[in-house]
Design a protein around this motif. Structure first.
Motif, short mmCIF file in Angstrom:
data_model
loop_
_atom_site.label_atom_id
_atom_site.label_comp_id
_atom_site.label_asym_id
_atom_site.label_seq_id
_atom_site.Cartn_x
_atom_site.Cartn_y
_atom_site.Cartn_z
N THR A 294 0.84 -1.20 0.00
CA THR A 294 0.00 0.00 0.00
C THR A 294 0.87 1.24 0.00
OG1 THR A 294 -0.09 0.23 2.41
CG2 THR A 294 -1.71 -1.25 1.39
N ASP A 295 0.23 2.40 -0.18
CA ASP A 295 0.93 3.66 0.03
C ASP A 295 0.76 4.08 1.49
OD1 ASP A 295 -1.61 4.77 0.27
OD2 ASP A 295 -1.60 5.70 -1.72
N LEU B 84 -1.26 6.00 2.92
CA LEU B 84 -2.65 6.15 3.35
C LEU B 84 -3.41 4.83 3.32
CD1 LEU B 84 -3.54 9.53 1.59
CD2 LEU B 84 -2.75 9.13 3.95
N HIS C 190 -3.84 2.87 0.66
CA HIS C 190 -4.43 2.53 -0.63
C HIS C 190 -3.77 1.28 -1.18
CE1 HIS C 190 -5.19 7.11 -0.84
NE2 HIS C 190 -6.28 6.50 -0.39
N ALA C 191 -4.56 0.30 -1.54
CA ALA C 191 -4.05 -0.98 -2.02
C ALA C 191 -3.68 -0.90 -3.51
CB ALA C 191 -5.07 -2.08 -1.76
N LYS D 23 -0.68 -1.61 -4.79
CA LYS D 23 0.74 -1.34 -5.01
C LYS D 23 1.52 -2.66 -4.96
CE LYS D 23 -0.23 3.03 -5.03
NZ LYS D 23 -0.22 3.79 -6.31
N ARG E 177 3.06 4.01 -10.80
CA ARG E 177 1.75 3.38 -10.57
C ARG E 177 1.89 2.20 -9.60
NH1 ARG E 177 -1.20 -0.39 -13.92
NH2 ARG E 177 0.47 -0.24 -15.48
N LYS F 240 5.03 1.39 -3.93
CA LYS F 240 4.51 1.36 -2.57
C LYS F 240 5.09 2.55 -1.79
CE LYS F 240 8.23 -1.46 -0.61
NZ LYS F 240 8.58 -2.68 0.14
N HIS F 241 4.72 2.63 -0.53
CA HIS F 241 5.21 3.72 0.31
C HIS F 241 6.73 3.70 0.38
CE1 HIS F 241 5.49 5.82 4.46
NE2 HIS F 241 5.35 6.73 3.50
N GLN G 198 -1.01 12.24 -7.84
CA GLN G 198 -1.43 10.85 -7.79
C GLN G 198 -0.45 9.97 -7.02
OE1 GLN G 198 -2.17 9.47 -11.78
NE2 GLN G 198 -4.19 10.42 -11.86
N ALA H 10 1.02 10.28 -1.97
CA ALA H 10 0.86 9.43 -0.78
C ALA H 10 1.87 8.29 -0.73
CB ALA H 10 -0.56 8.86 -0.72
#
Length: 337
Positions: free
Chosen positions: A219-220, A222, A224-225, A227, A248, A251-252, A272, A275
């Protein structure tokens, strides 16, 4: 002596020039091999590099034999096989805007010193493999800039010489899993041969989806999946789609390192990827890595030899430049003397 030089936009020719003369602090090299780089085609297209525009000597991937040693030079002797730090010559970058180029019969190293401009290599290393020292140093510097470490996962975009060199450097550092993406099946086969753990045919497969399969879901910042679990991305292709795919997938705090030369601006929507806190790093040349990679080439020269697709004699140097500049025609072209 004969020298290959850019003589105008999209024009490269043989030029007869006086051979260099060694002084007491200099070393004269006879060129034995020189790789062809994509930047040679760029230099030709734009008509050279200022201040030598219109008369730029080409060739910056040399392997050479010492044929004359100045009386004040120590640590080198006639007959030594050497690789060259092309960024340390006193008269400018060899083959990249300096006064000399390695697609010439002889090159003069002024104020020569072993470990500064020159590194002696064993005589059993083939000349064409020794000529890979310069581009492999570029790849190794990019890997160093990426911060890749033991146990990481990495994705290399582009299985040309720099991408393949990056694979070798990544694996030497103990990176746990390296994926290579390219559109040419033959290049992907070569990537596996030099040590890649997996390959992706990027014109037929969804690269991001494949990276999620191979490196896991992430995820990032936040949450968000979607990644990929890839730690390091390396762009050795120089096309916008690579940057966009890497961002795109990122990941974090993943790292994207770009040693490739992008010929056009790359659109990036930073909102985009904000995060993900992606770390974007650029890599150029080899500030300190030129002779570090020499040790790896000496130890594993057979593996590095797989990178070379074509060798042509010096008499066919102009043909070699054309071959290397033709998309899809060759992987790595080396001129031998």
């Amino acid at each position: 002596m004969r020298s290959v030089r850019v003589t105008g936009p999209d024009r490269v020719e043989w030029v007869e020039v006086d051979p260099p003369v060694a002084g007491p602090r200099d070393v004269l090299l006879a060129m034995r091999a020189c790789g062809i780089c994509g930047s040679d085609a760029f230099y030709t297209h734009v008509g050279g590099i200022p201040p030598r525009q219109g008369a730029t000597p080409l060739g910056h991937e040399p392997a050479a034999e010492v044929v004359e040693v100045g009386s004040q030079v120590t640590g080198l002797q006639v007959g030594d096989h050497v690789v060259v730090d092309t960024m340390r010559l006193r008269d400018g970058l060899l083959g990249s805007g300096g006064a000399q180029g390695a697609l010439s019969e002889y090159v003069l190293v002024e104020d020569a010193a072993p470990g500064v401009q020159l590194r002696v290599i064993p005589e059993h290393i083939p000349w064409e493999v020794a000529a890979l020292n310069e581009p492999m140093a570029v790849a190794h510097h990019a890997v160093r800039r990426s911060g890749a470490a033991e146990g990481d996962t990495a994705a290399v975009f582009g299985a040309g010489p720099i991408g393949l060199g990056a694979v070798l450097s990544l694996k030497s550092l103990g990176v746990g899993h390296v994926v290579v993406a390219d559109v040419q099946p033959s290049r992907l086969e070569k990537a596996l041969a030099v040590g890649a753990d997996a390959v992706v045919r990027s014109d037929e497969e969804d690269v991001v989806a494949r990276l999620r399969e191979l490196h896991g879901e992430a995820t990032d910042a936040l949450g968000h999946a979607g990644k990929a679990g890839t730690d390091v991305y390396l762009d050795a292709a120089g096309v916008p789609a690579v940057v966009q795919d890497a961002l795109r997938a990122a990941k974090h705090r993943a790292v994207l390192c770009i040693p490739a030369v992008h010929k056009e601006p790359v659109p990036v929507d930073f909102a985009q990827v904000l995060a993900a806190e992606v770390d974007i790093r650029l890599a150029m040349g080899y500030p300190s890595e030129i002779f570090e990679v020499t040790d790896a080439i000496i130890e594993h020269w057979e593996r590095y030899a797989r990178i070379i697709s074509h060798t042509l004699p010096f008499e066919r140097a102009l043909e070699a430049l054309t071959l290397a500049a033709t998309p899809g025609a060759a992987d790595k072209v080396v001129v031998t003397f």
